[in-house]
Design a protein around this motif. Structure first.
Motif, PDB file in Angstrom:
ATOM      1  N   LYS A   1       0.834  -1.104  -0.093  1.00 21.77           N
ATOM      2  CA  LYS A   1       0.099   0.055   0.042  1.00 21.77           C
ATOM      3  C   LYS A   1       0.838   1.292   0.067  1.00 21.77           C
ATOM      4  N   ILE A   2       0.423   2.182  -0.743  1.00 20.76           N
ATOM      5  CA  ILE A   2       1.186   3.300  -0.527  1.00 20.76           C
ATOM      6  C   ILE A   2       0.798   4.562   0.308  1.00 20.76           C
ATOM      7  N   ASN A   3      -0.321   4.796   0.720  1.00 16.07           N
ATOM      8  CA  ASN A   3      -0.685   5.715   1.200  1.00 16.07           C
ATOM      9  C   ASN A   3      -1.729   5.601   2.301  1.00 16.07           C
ATOM     10  N   PRO A   4      -1.465   5.039   3.616  1.00 15.47           N
ATOM     11  CA  PRO A   4       0.007   5.046   4.216  1.00 15.47           C
ATOM     12  C   PRO A   4       0.766   4.148   3.710  1.00 15.47           C
ATOM     13  N   LEU A   5       2.309   4.101   3.749  1.00 15.63           N
ATOM     14  CA  LEU A   5       2.983   3.181   3.157  1.00 15.63           C
ATOM     15  C   LEU A   5       3.038   1.879   3.913  1.00 15.63           C
ATOM     16  N   ARG A   6       2.906   0.731   3.276  1.00 19.57           N
ATOM     17  CA  ARG A   6       3.072  -0.646   4.149  1.00 19.57           C
ATOM     18  C   ARG A   6       3.974  -1.324   3.113  1.00 19.57           C
ATOM     19  N   VAL A   7       4.710  -2.086   3.927  1.00 19.49           N
ATOM     20  CA  VAL A   7       5.526  -3.133   3.281  1.00 19.49           C
ATOM     21  C   VAL A   7       5.278  -4.665   3.733  1.00 19.49           C
TER      22      VAL A   7
END
Length: 97
Positions: free
Chosen positions: A28-34
């Motif tokens: 996910k970009i906004n919010p960033l998730r890795v």
């Protein structure tokens, strides 16, 4: 005796959580998730993004040119887990492997 000292030293290093290189992917970009190692999803509170992964654009005449693209969902990443395991530095994108 020497072996016991070596074993104790190695146990202390392992307990401190030494620096480890890992692979991950942006979920996910906004919010960033890795997602790291297909089991641990990190939020942006635990991530440090290097400057080379931030968007950079320049305008030449009337044309905007993207010099560096930002992170995108699905990007494969090279991460370094900092000692202690609480923060991860996103070093770069991975293009193979």
């Amino acid at each position: 005796m020497l072996e016991a000292i070596k074993r104790a030293a190695m146990d202390a290093v392992d307990a401190a959580g030494p620096v480890v290189v890992q692979l991950g992917s942006v979920t996910k970009i906004n919010p960033l998730r890795v997602l790291v190692d297909s089991r641990l999803e990190l939020t942006e509170d635990f991530l440090i993004v290097s400057e080379t992964l931030t968007e950079m654009k320049v305008t030449i005449g009337n044309q905007e040119i993207v010099i560096r693209k930002p992170l995108a969902k699905g990007d494969k990443l090279l991460l370094i887990r900092m000692q202690g395991g609480q923060r991860y530095v996103i070093m770069d994108r991975v293009v193979s492997g």
